[in-house]
Motif scaffolding. Structure first.
Motif, PDB file in Angstrom:
ATOM      1  N   GLU A  32       1.179  -1.188  -0.018  1.00  0.00           N
ATOM      2  CA  GLU A  32       0.233  -0.205   0.052  1.00  0.00           C
ATOM      3  C   GLU A  32       1.228   1.271   0.286  1.00  0.00           C
ATOM      4  N   GLN A  35       2.325   1.803  -3.351  1.00  0.00           N
ATOM      5  CA  GLN A  35       1.477   2.398  -4.383  1.00  0.00           C
ATOM      6  C   GLN A  35       1.385   3.519  -4.065  1.00  0.00           C
ATOM      7  N   ALA A  36       1.406   4.898  -2.559  1.00  0.00           N
ATOM      8  CA  ALA A  36       0.964   5.708  -2.728  1.00  0.00           C
ATOM      9  C   ALA A  36       2.246   6.333  -2.537  1.00  0.00           C
ATOM     10  N   VAL A  38       4.038   6.045  -4.983  1.00  0.00           N
ATOM     11  CA  VAL A  38       4.223   5.968  -6.944  1.00  0.00           C
ATOM     12  C   VAL A  38       3.912   7.369  -7.340  1.00  0.00           C
ATOM     13  N   ALA A  39       2.530   6.958  -7.094  1.00  0.00           N
ATOM     14  CA  ALA A  39       1.375   7.663  -6.963  1.00  0.00           C
ATOM     15  C   ALA A  39       1.403   9.497  -6.526  1.00  0.00           C
ATOM     16  N   GLU A  40       2.331   9.734  -5.691  1.00  0.00           N
ATOM     17  CA  GLU A  40       2.519  10.945  -4.719  1.00  0.00           C
ATOM     18  C   GLU A  40       3.941  11.353  -6.343  1.00  0.00           C
ATOM     19  N   SER A  42       4.434  10.166  -9.094  1.00  0.00           N
ATOM     20  CA  SER A  42       4.125  10.920 -10.419  1.00  0.00           C
ATOM     21  C   SER A  42       3.601  12.191 -10.078  1.00  0.00           C
ATOM     22  N   SER A  43       2.309  12.599  -8.978  1.00  0.00           N
ATOM     23  CA  SER A  43       1.883  13.637  -9.123  1.00  0.00           C
ATOM     24  C   SER A  43       2.928  15.133  -8.896  1.00  0.00           C
ATOM     25  N   LYS A  46       5.472  16.037 -12.026  1.00  0.00           N
ATOM     26  CA  LYS A  46       4.222  16.609 -12.493  1.00  0.00           C
ATOM     27  C   LYS A  46       4.123  17.832 -12.284  1.00  0.00           C
ATOM     28  N   THR A  60       7.665   8.874 -15.843  1.00  0.00           N
ATOM     29  CA  THR A  60       6.642   7.316 -15.815  1.00  0.00           C
ATOM     30  C   THR A  60       7.290   7.118 -14.621  1.00  0.00           C
ATOM     31  N   TRP A  63       7.493   1.337  -9.181  1.00  0.00           N
ATOM     32  CA  TRP A  63       8.230   0.236  -8.442  1.00  0.00           C
ATOM     33  C   TRP A  63       9.152   0.115  -8.815  1.00  0.00           C
ATOM     34  N   VAL A  70      10.744   4.538  -5.421  1.00  0.00           N
ATOM     35  CA  VAL A  70      10.672   4.389  -6.559  1.00  0.00           C
ATOM     36  C   VAL A  70      11.097   5.078  -7.479  1.00  0.00           C
TER      37      VAL A  70
END
Length: 187
Positions: A32, A35-36, A38-40, A42-43, A46, A60, A63, A70
């Motif tokens: 978990e 995943q958090a 990786v998402a953080e 990416s955001s 950007k 891109t 993990w 990451v």
């Protein structure tokens, strides 16, 4: 006749004044948290690239289970801006992203931000140096110290050589003088 090759990066190891600290065991990052993170990452990347006025940056993020981090790759017409000046901008972006992702994910998470294969090349160079060190340890049977390097590169070597049958690794020294010691593995 061939000219001798320089050996500045690999030096014989004198006897240590005190015991070097052993490589730290990696802390487990839950799926978990991965995943958090990786998402953080990416955001955040950007947003940061937008603030830096990058034109159409491609980001891109995934993990990296081998290095337990990451891994983000930035592509686009402005990617070279990050690798100029010996990658200082890339390192700064990586530092900020790591700091922010770690706080948001609630776990200590390393983030590697790469552009134009900058870190990939650096990692290959460091692993080649480590391989030459392994060969020297196997040949002489004596420990050697690699040149001082930053924590990211030491971590790379520790992880890549963790199960090596012939050598074990440790870190010693303080601050910018901290380095990897390769020793023959006790059988």
């Amino acid at each position: 006749p061939r000219a001798p090759q320089p050996r500045a990066a690999v030096q014989p190891a004198p006897a240590p004044a005190r015991q070097p600290s052993q490589a730290h065991e990696p802390r487990e990052v839950s799926p978990e948290q991965q995943q958090a993170a990786v998402a953080e990452a990416s955001s955040l990347l950007k947003d940061l690239l937008s603030l830096m006025q990058f034109q159409e940056p491609g980001v891109t993020v995934a993990w990296d289970g081998v290095q337990e981090r990451v891994k983000a790759v930035i592509a686009g017409p402005d990617a070279a801006r990050l690798t100029s000046s010996e990658g200082r901008a890339l390192e700064a972006l990586q530092f900020l992203t790591t700091l922010m992702v770690t706080r948001k994910a609630g776990a200590s998470v390393a983030v590697q931000v790469d552009a134009l294969g900058y870190w990939e090349k650096k990692e290959k160079e460091i692993l080649d140096i480590a391989e030459r060190g392994i060969q020297e340890v196997k040949h002489t049977g004596k420990p050697i110290r690699l040149a001082p390097m930053d924590a990211t590169m030491r971590r790379l070597i520790h992880r890549n050589l963790a199960g090596h049958p012939d050598v074990e690794t440790a870190s010693e020294g303080e601050g910018t003088w901290r380095k990897i010691v390769l020793r023959p593995r006790k059988r």
